[in-house]
Motif scaffolding. Structure first.
Motif, short mmCIF file in Angstrom:
data_model
loop_
_atom_site.label_atom_id
_atom_site.label_comp_id
_atom_site.label_asym_id
_atom_site.label_seq_id
_atom_site.Cartn_x
_atom_site.Cartn_y
_atom_site.Cartn_z
N TYR A 26 -1.48 2.11 1.77
CA TYR A 26 -1.71 0.74 0.87
C TYR A 26 -3.01 0.56 -0.12
CZ TYR A 26 2.93 -0.35 2.52
OH TYR A 26 4.35 -0.08 2.68
N TYR A 33 1.53 -0.33 -7.09
CA TYR A 33 2.66 -0.78 -6.48
C TYR A 33 3.79 -1.36 -7.07
CZ TYR A 33 5.22 -2.92 -2.39
OH TYR A 33 6.17 -3.62 -1.54
N TYR A 42 13.54 -2.90 -6.44
CA TYR A 42 13.21 -3.52 -5.04
C TYR A 42 13.95 -4.75 -5.02
CZ TYR A 42 10.11 -4.87 -1.22
OH TYR A 42 9.43 -5.49 0.07
N GLY A 67 2.21 -9.69 5.59
CA GLY A 67 2.63 -8.71 4.87
C GLY A 67 2.66 -8.82 3.46
N CYS A 68 2.19 -9.80 2.92
CA CYS A 68 2.31 -10.25 1.40
C CYS A 68 2.01 -9.27 0.52
CB CYS A 68 1.49 -11.61 1.19
SG CYS A 68 -0.14 -11.26 1.23
N GLY A 69 1.21 -8.29 0.79
CA GLY A 69 0.83 -7.15 -0.03
C GLY A 69 0.62 -7.78 -1.52
N ILE A 72 4.72 -9.66 -4.32
CA ILE A 72 5.95 -9.54 -4.92
C ILE A 72 6.82 -10.48 -3.88
CG2 ILE A 72 8.16 -8.26 -4.88
CD1 ILE A 72 6.21 -5.84 -5.92
N SER A 73 6.57 -10.74 -2.53
CA SER A 73 7.32 -11.32 -1.66
C SER A 73 7.28 -13.04 -1.98
CB SER A 73 6.97 -11.09 -0.32
OG SER A 73 5.63 -10.77 -0.16
N ASP A 89 -2.56 -9.98 5.04
CA ASP A 89 -1.94 -8.75 4.82
C ASP A 89 -3.33 -7.92 5.60
OD1 ASP A 89 0.22 -6.86 2.98
OD2 ASP A 89 -1.68 -5.67 3.80
N ILE A 90 -2.82 -6.77 6.10
CA ILE A 90 -3.89 -5.89 6.56
C ILE A 90 -4.77 -4.89 5.51
CG2 ILE A 90 -2.86 -5.78 8.91
CD1 ILE A 90 -1.79 -2.73 7.90
N SER A 91 -4.08 -5.02 4.20
CA SER A 91 -4.75 -4.40 3.05
C SER A 91 -5.51 -5.15 2.32
CB SER A 91 -3.82 -3.45 2.28
OG SER A 91 -4.14 -2.98 1.06
N MET A 94 -4.41 -4.70 -1.33
CA MET A 94 -3.23 -5.34 -1.83
C MET A 94 -3.31 -6.78 -1.89
SD MET A 94 -0.65 -2.84 -1.93
CE MET A 94 1.04 -3.54 -1.53
N PRO A 116 -3.04 -9.19 13.75
CA PRO A 116 -2.34 -9.35 12.60
C PRO A 116 -1.85 -10.85 12.36
CG PRO A 116 -1.03 -8.04 13.90
CD PRO A 116 -2.52 -8.41 14.50
N MET A 129 8.62 -9.37 4.53
CA MET A 129 9.47 -8.56 3.90
C MET A 129 8.88 -7.13 3.50
SD MET A 129 10.16 -11.41 0.80
CE MET A 129 10.18 -13.28 1.17
N GLY A 130 9.77 -6.19 4.09
CA GLY A 130 9.28 -4.70 4.01
C GLY A 130 8.20 -4.48 4.94
N HIS A 136 4.48 0.42 10.45
CA HIS A 136 3.93 -1.09 10.22
C HIS A 136 3.94 -1.97 11.18
CE1 HIS A 136 5.13 1.02 6.21
NE2 HIS A 136 4.61 0.10 5.72
C1 LIG Z 1 6.09 -2.42 1.79
S1 LIG Z 1 4.66 -3.60 1.45
C2 LIG Z 1 5.68 -5.13 1.47
C3 LIG Z 1 4.54 -6.02 0.68
C4 LIG Z 1 5.27 -7.31 0.16
N1 LIG Z 1 5.79 -8.11 1.38
C5 LIG Z 1 6.29 -6.91 -0.72
O1 LIG Z 1 7.54 -7.16 -0.55
O2 LIG Z 1 6.28 -6.25 -2.01
C6 LIG Z 1 4.34 -3.69 3.33
C7 LIG Z 1 2.98 -4.34 3.55
O3 LIG Z 1 2.83 -4.54 4.95
C8 LIG Z 1 1.31 -4.63 5.35
N2 LIG Z 1 1.31 -4.26 6.49
C9 LIG Z 1 1.86 -3.06 7.37
N3 LIG Z 1 1.79 -3.35 8.49
C10 LIG Z 1 1.15 -4.61 8.78
C11 LIG Z 1 0.93 -5.32 10.02
N4 LIG Z 1 1.04 -4.91 11.20
N5 LIG Z 1 0.60 -6.71 9.76
C12 LIG Z 1 0.59 -7.24 8.51
N6 LIG Z 1 0.71 -6.47 7.35
C13 LIG Z 1 1.00 -5.29 7.65
C14 LIG Z 1 1.07 -3.36 4.02
O4 LIG Z 1 -0.48 -3.46 3.93
C15 LIG Z 1 1.73 -3.65 2.94
O5 LIG Z 1 1.07 -4.55 2.02
#
Ligand SMILES: C[S@@+](CC[C@H](N)C(=O)[O-])C[C@H]1O[C@@H](n2cnc3c(N)ncnc32)[C@H](O)[C@@H]1O
Length: 208
Positions: A26, A33, A42, A67-69, A72-73, A89-91, A94, A116, A129-130, A136
């Motif tokens: 990420y 992304y 998506y 995990g808002c990235g 988009i969510s 988010d962990i990133s 993002m 987290p 979401m995702g 993850h």
């Molecule tokens: C597929 S993206 C989805 C982002 C956003 N929710 C969307 O729907 O576009 C997954 C996201 O989850 C984050 N992520 C992964 N593992 C995680 C964890 N254990 N806790 C929180 N966020 C996490 C990633 O950094 C990434 O931004």
């Protein structure tokens, strides 16, 4: 099925071997992304937001989007009319993208993999979401997130078709229902990433 083969990030997303690799993915994907997900159609965020709306009519109720990235969510939640959305988010890369969105998130934070879910129990709903997926967030995250809700609070999350191949994720949902920790209000299969032919199940759990 088109697209996955020529997008290195999407290809990598389903071949991760550690959570550290997920963070690195990420970090490198943040810039492109949104374009990737738009061009691959998506659908999961809009489906999650619609599912939440069916059970949470108060659009001012506070929601935590884990995990808002890039946001988009959050945009899907705002598009459904929700007005009080915090995210983490962990990133860092993002989240930096999500910070550029005007009027979507009230607060945003970067969290560590070790901790987290470092927010309090004041939210009417938590969305993921995702995020609850292989390499993850693990199946145990479902129970941990329910612990972050008060009685009546809602947990809305997606499990994609790759993740559903691991029975531990649905087992965690069913265990929460069987032990009286939560009620499963919805578990609807539908389109996830259309251009990849992927599906997801949108789960809506109510904390008891
Ligand atoms: C597929 S993206 C989805 C982002 C956003 N929710 C969307 O729907 O576009 C997954 C996201 O989850 C984050 N992520 C992964 N593992 C995680 C964890 N254990 N806790 C929180 N966020 C996490 C990633 O950094 C990434 O931004």
């Amino acid at each position: 099925m088109t697209g996955q083969q020529d997008n290195p990030f999407l290809k990598q997303a389903y071949k991760l071997d550690s959570q550290q690799a997920t963070k690195e993915l990420y970090r490198d994907w943040a810039e492109s992304y949104d374009d990737t997900m738009a061009s691959h159609d998506y659908r999961t965020p809009a489906r999650c937001a619609e599912a939440l709306l069916r059970h949470l009519p108060d659009r001012t109720a506070p929601i935590f989007d884990i995990g808002c990235g890039t946001g988009i969510s959050g945009m899907a939640l705002a598009g459904a009319g929700f007005a009080t959305i915090d995210g983490s988010d962990i990133s860092e890369e993002m989240v930096d993208k999500a910070r550029n969105l005007a009027g979507v998130y009230r607060n945003l934070s970067v969290v560590s993999l070790e901790n987290p879910f470092s927010f309090d129990n004041s939210y009417a709903a938590i969305t993921a979401m995702g995020v609850i997926a292989e390499k993850h967030a693990p199946p145990e995250a479902i129970s941990q997130l329910l612990d972050k809700l008060s009685a009546g609070g809602l947990l809305v999350f997606s499990l994609n078709n790759h993740t559903l191949e691991n029975p531990a994720y649905m087992a965690a949902c069913n265990a929460a229902a069987q032990t009286g920790k939560a009620e499963i209000l919805e578990q609807e299969m539908g389109p996830h990433i259309v251009r990849l032919g992927m599906t997801s199940r949108i789960m809506v759990l109510k904390k008891l």
